[in-house]
Motif scaffolding. Structure first.
Motif, mmCIF file in Angstrom:
data_model
loop_
_atom_site.group_PDB
_atom_site.id
_atom_site.type_symbol
_atom_site.label_atom_id
_atom_site.label_comp_id
_atom_site.label_asym_id
_atom_site.label_seq_id
_atom_site.Cartn_x
_atom_site.Cartn_y
_atom_site.Cartn_z
ATOM 1 N N THR A 66 -35.171 -1.295 12.336
ATOM 2 C CA THR A 66 -35.145 -0.306 11.264
ATOM 3 C C THR A 66 -35.416 1.072 11.844
ATOM 4 O O THR A 66 -34.779 2.060 11.447
ATOM 5 N N LEU A 67 -36.343 1.109 12.805
ATOM 6 C CA LEU A 67 -36.710 2.367 13.445
ATOM 7 C C LEU A 67 -35.494 3.000 14.119
ATOM 8 O O LEU A 67 -35.268 4.210 14.015
ATOM 9 N N LEU A 68 -34.695 2.149 14.759
ATOM 10 C CA LEU A 68 -33.500 2.629 15.443
ATOM 11 C C LEU A 68 -32.563 3.325 14.456
ATOM 12 O O LEU A 68 -32.036 4.405 14.726
ATOM 13 N N TRP A 69 -32.394 2.692 13.271
ATOM 14 C CA TRP A 69 -31.515 3.276 12.255
ATOM 15 C C TRP A 69 -32.085 4.579 11.722
ATOM 16 O O TRP A 69 -31.338 5.529 11.440
ATOM 17 N N ILE A 70 -33.426 4.632 11.556
ATOM 18 C CA ILE A 70 -34.051 5.867 11.067
ATOM 19 C C ILE A 70 -33.825 6.990 12.072
ATOM 20 O O ILE A 70 -33.408 8.102 11.709
ATOM 21 N N ILE A 71 -34.053 6.674 13.364
ATOM 22 C CA ILE A 71 -33.862 7.690 14.397
ATOM 23 C C ILE A 71 -32.410 8.159 14.420
ATOM 24 O O ILE A 71 -32.120 9.357 14.457
ATOM 25 N N ALA A 72 -31.478 7.194 14.356
ATOM 26 C CA ALA A 72 -30.066 7.548 14.373
ATOM 27 C C ALA A 72 -29.706 8.406 13.164
ATOM 28 O O ALA A 72 -28.974 9.398 13.280
#
Lengths: 193, 156
Positions: free
Chosen positions: B2-8
């Motif tokens: 989820t963090l990856l998607w937030i950062i992206a």
């Protein structure tokens, strides 16, 4: 296609184009057979596996590739070169390991990131240290490992693997020709377009 | 994840605010790499799905349990070839340990699974070339032996 093209070559090209989809069809067919006949555990397992893999791929790769795209457009080459290039010191190793451990997903998702770093002037050793850290030290994966194999095992494995993949990175840089240029590094895309 | 998607997402928004056309180029670049690799990736994943369906964890268990050279070779061989997702590999490793698999066997299995990928070689070669891909996997295989030896020594 030219009219004079040999038929065998034409067939070979067609096969090359469609064989990924043949495999997918094979999986789908075995799954469908499993569902309908009710006694083919193989087909059901194959279908479940592929579904799981595709979900894994879809849940990580688009975000990752978007970030690679943004990285390529926005991050200037000299920045990457200064911090992780051939003349960068030990801090570069810390940088690439930090970058890798914070990520998630399968190793093939790291290849385009590694390629992008290389293209921007990251030293080959640091590119391969990044791949090593990504494969062996991702934090989301470590939590999983601790749950099933315990703290002592995971900690010992991580501590031993760390110097090993750093050495692999240095060995890769020594063993590859100095002017080695991987196919993915050219400004054109790795495959197709 | 989820963090990856937030950062992206945040990065994409920031980029959009800063420069529209650069953002378009970035998205096109990412999508280009994705479509470039997708067919090969899907192909490898379909192949692995079929292999994993034919060879179940229950079939691997007897070969990998216990200690000694035979389970060790089986562990490093299977680990090197296979692409087993973490959600199958770690539970399997836990069961193997209960069945008496030794620490070096478990270390060899887990480490080779993570660092060596024979089935994903075509994907790796597409990016890095066959020379670098084979070299990295070869070194990772040797590295796995070192890690397994180190684990045996450290957790003896």
């Amino acid at each position: 296609m030219a009219a004079g093209m040999n038929t065998p070559w034409k067939t070979l090209r067609v096969v090359k184009e469609i064989w990924p989809w043949l495999l997918v069809t094979a999986v789908a067919a075995s799954w469908g057979y499993g569902r309908l006949s009710g006694n083919s555990a193989f087909g059901l397992r194959a279908g479940t596996n592929l579904y799981g893999f595709l979900i894994e791929m879809a849940s990580v790769l688009p975000a990752m590739f978007l970030l690679v795209g943004l990285f390529e457009v926005w991050v200037p080459r000299h920045l990457v070169e200064r911090h992780t290039g051939v003349n960068a010191g030990a801090a570069a190793v810390v940088w690439v390991i930090l970058l890798a451990t914070l990520q998630a997903g399968p190793l093939y998702g790291a290849f385009p990131v590694a390629m992008s770093l290389w293209r921007k002037g990251c030293a080959p050793r640091n590119v391969f240290i990044y791949l090593g850290a990504f494969s062996a030290m991702k934090i989301p994966m470590l939590t999983f490992e601790v749950a099933f194999l315990g703290w002592s095992f995971s900690l010992a494995r991580t501590l031993i693997t760390l110097p090993v993949f750093i050495l692999i990175g240095f060995a890769m840089e020594r063993l590859l020709p100095a002017a080695y240029s991987p196919p993915g590094i050219a400004n054109r895309l790795p495959v197709g377009s | 994840m989820t963090l990856l998607w937030i950062i992206a997402g945040v990065a994409l928004l920031a980029s959009l605010v800063a420069d529209r056309s650069k953002t378009r180029a970035a998205v096109a670049r990412g999508a280009g790499i994705f479509w470039g690799i997708a067919p090969l990736l899907v192909c490898v994943l379909a192949l692995v799905s079929l292999i994993l369906a034919a060879v179940t964890p229950e079939m691997l268990r007897p070969a990998l349990s216990g200690s000694g050279p035979a389970p060790f070779c089986a562990a490093i061989g299977i680990g090197s070839i296979a692409l087993i997702p973490a959600f199958i590999a770690y539970p399997l490793a836990g069961v193997l340990r209960q069945n008496g698999a030794s620490t070096p066997v478990l270390a060899a299995f887990i480490t080779s699974l993570m660092m060596v990928g024979v089935l994903t070689l075509p994907i790796e070669a597409k990016f890095f070339g066959w020379k670098a891909a084979l070299l990295r996997n070869g070194l990772a295989f040797v590295g796995t032996l070192v890690v397994a030896g180190g684990m045996a020594w450290l957790l003896a």
